[in-house]
Motif scaffolding. Structure first.
Motif, PDB file in Angstrom:
ATOM      1  N   VAL A 147      43.326  29.303  32.898  1.00  0.00           N
ATOM      2  CA  VAL A 147      42.317  28.425  32.287  1.00  0.00           C
ATOM      3  C   VAL A 147      40.959  29.129  32.280  1.00  0.00           C
ATOM      4  N   ALA A 148      40.643  29.833  33.363  1.00  0.00           N
ATOM      5  CA  ALA A 148      39.373  30.583  33.416  1.00  0.00           C
ATOM      6  C   ALA A 148      39.369  31.698  32.363  1.00  0.00           C
ATOM      7  N   ALA A 149      40.489  32.399  32.212  1.00  0.00           N
ATOM      8  CA  ALA A 149      40.572  33.466  31.221  1.00  0.00           C
ATOM      9  C   ALA A 149      40.416  32.897  29.809  1.00  0.00           C
ATOM     10  N   LEU A 150      41.012  31.759  29.569  1.00  0.00           N
ATOM     11  CA  LEU A 150      40.881  31.104  28.259  1.00  0.00           C
ATOM     12  C   LEU A 150      39.421  30.721  28.014  1.00  0.00           C
ATOM     13  N   GLY A 151      38.767  30.208  29.045  1.00  0.00           N
ATOM     14  CA  GLY A 151      37.360  29.849  28.922  1.00  0.00           C
ATOM     15  C   GLY A 151      36.486  31.062  28.600  1.00  0.00           C
ATOM     16  N   MET A 152      36.816  32.187  29.220  1.00  0.00           N
ATOM     17  CA  MET A 152      36.066  33.407  28.945  1.00  0.00           C
ATOM     18  C   MET A 152      36.279  33.873  27.504  1.00  0.00           C
ATOM     19  N   MET A 153      37.481  33.695  27.001  1.00  0.00           N
ATOM     20  CA  MET A 153      37.767  34.084  25.615  1.00  0.00           C
ATOM     21  C   MET A 153      36.945  33.264  24.620  1.00  0.00           C
ATOM     22  N   SER A 154      36.797  31.994  24.911  1.00  0.00           N
ATOM     23  CA  SER A 154      36.099  31.113  23.963  1.00  0.00           C
ATOM     24  C   SER A 154      34.591  31.314  23.996  1.00  0.00           C
TER      25      SER A 154
END
Length: 103
Positions: free
Chosen positions: A94-101
């Motif tokens: 979820v943190a990695a996804l947040g960083m992508m966005s």
């Protein structure tokens, strides 16, 4: 924001049409929609996206979202230490996804 007069009027007309059965027996009723059209993407990018999709490739964000969904499903069936491990993996994804966005 409260609904406008037009929103209320449209909703009333749709409800009346449903009540009269005007949406019954429409062509394609009960079948999934195929929304492959990407109107905001250039024709060249659309073609590239279609080639990648047909080859089974997906953008990294989509792959992450799929993995997150799978882990959430596993979390419901897990217990004890396994549950903690899944929660840690889920938090990282979820943190990695947040960083992508935020790029």
């Amino acid at each position: 924001m409260p609904p406008s007069v037009f929103d209320i009027l449209a909703e009333q007309r749709i409800t009346e049409a449903i009540r009269r059965g005007e949406f019954d027996n429409l062509p394609g009723a009960g079948r999934p929609l195929h929304l492959d059209d990407e109107p905001l993407v250039s024709p060249e990018q659309r073609m590239a996206n279609r080639i990648l999709k047909n080859a089974g490739f997906a953008p990294a964000e989509i792959m992450l979202r799929r993995e997150i969904a799978a882990l959430r499903g596993q979390l419901a069936d897990s217990v004890g230490g396994e549950r903690d491990d899944i929660k840690r993996r889920l938090a990282r994804l979820v943190a990695a996804l947040g960083m992508m966005s935020h790029r």
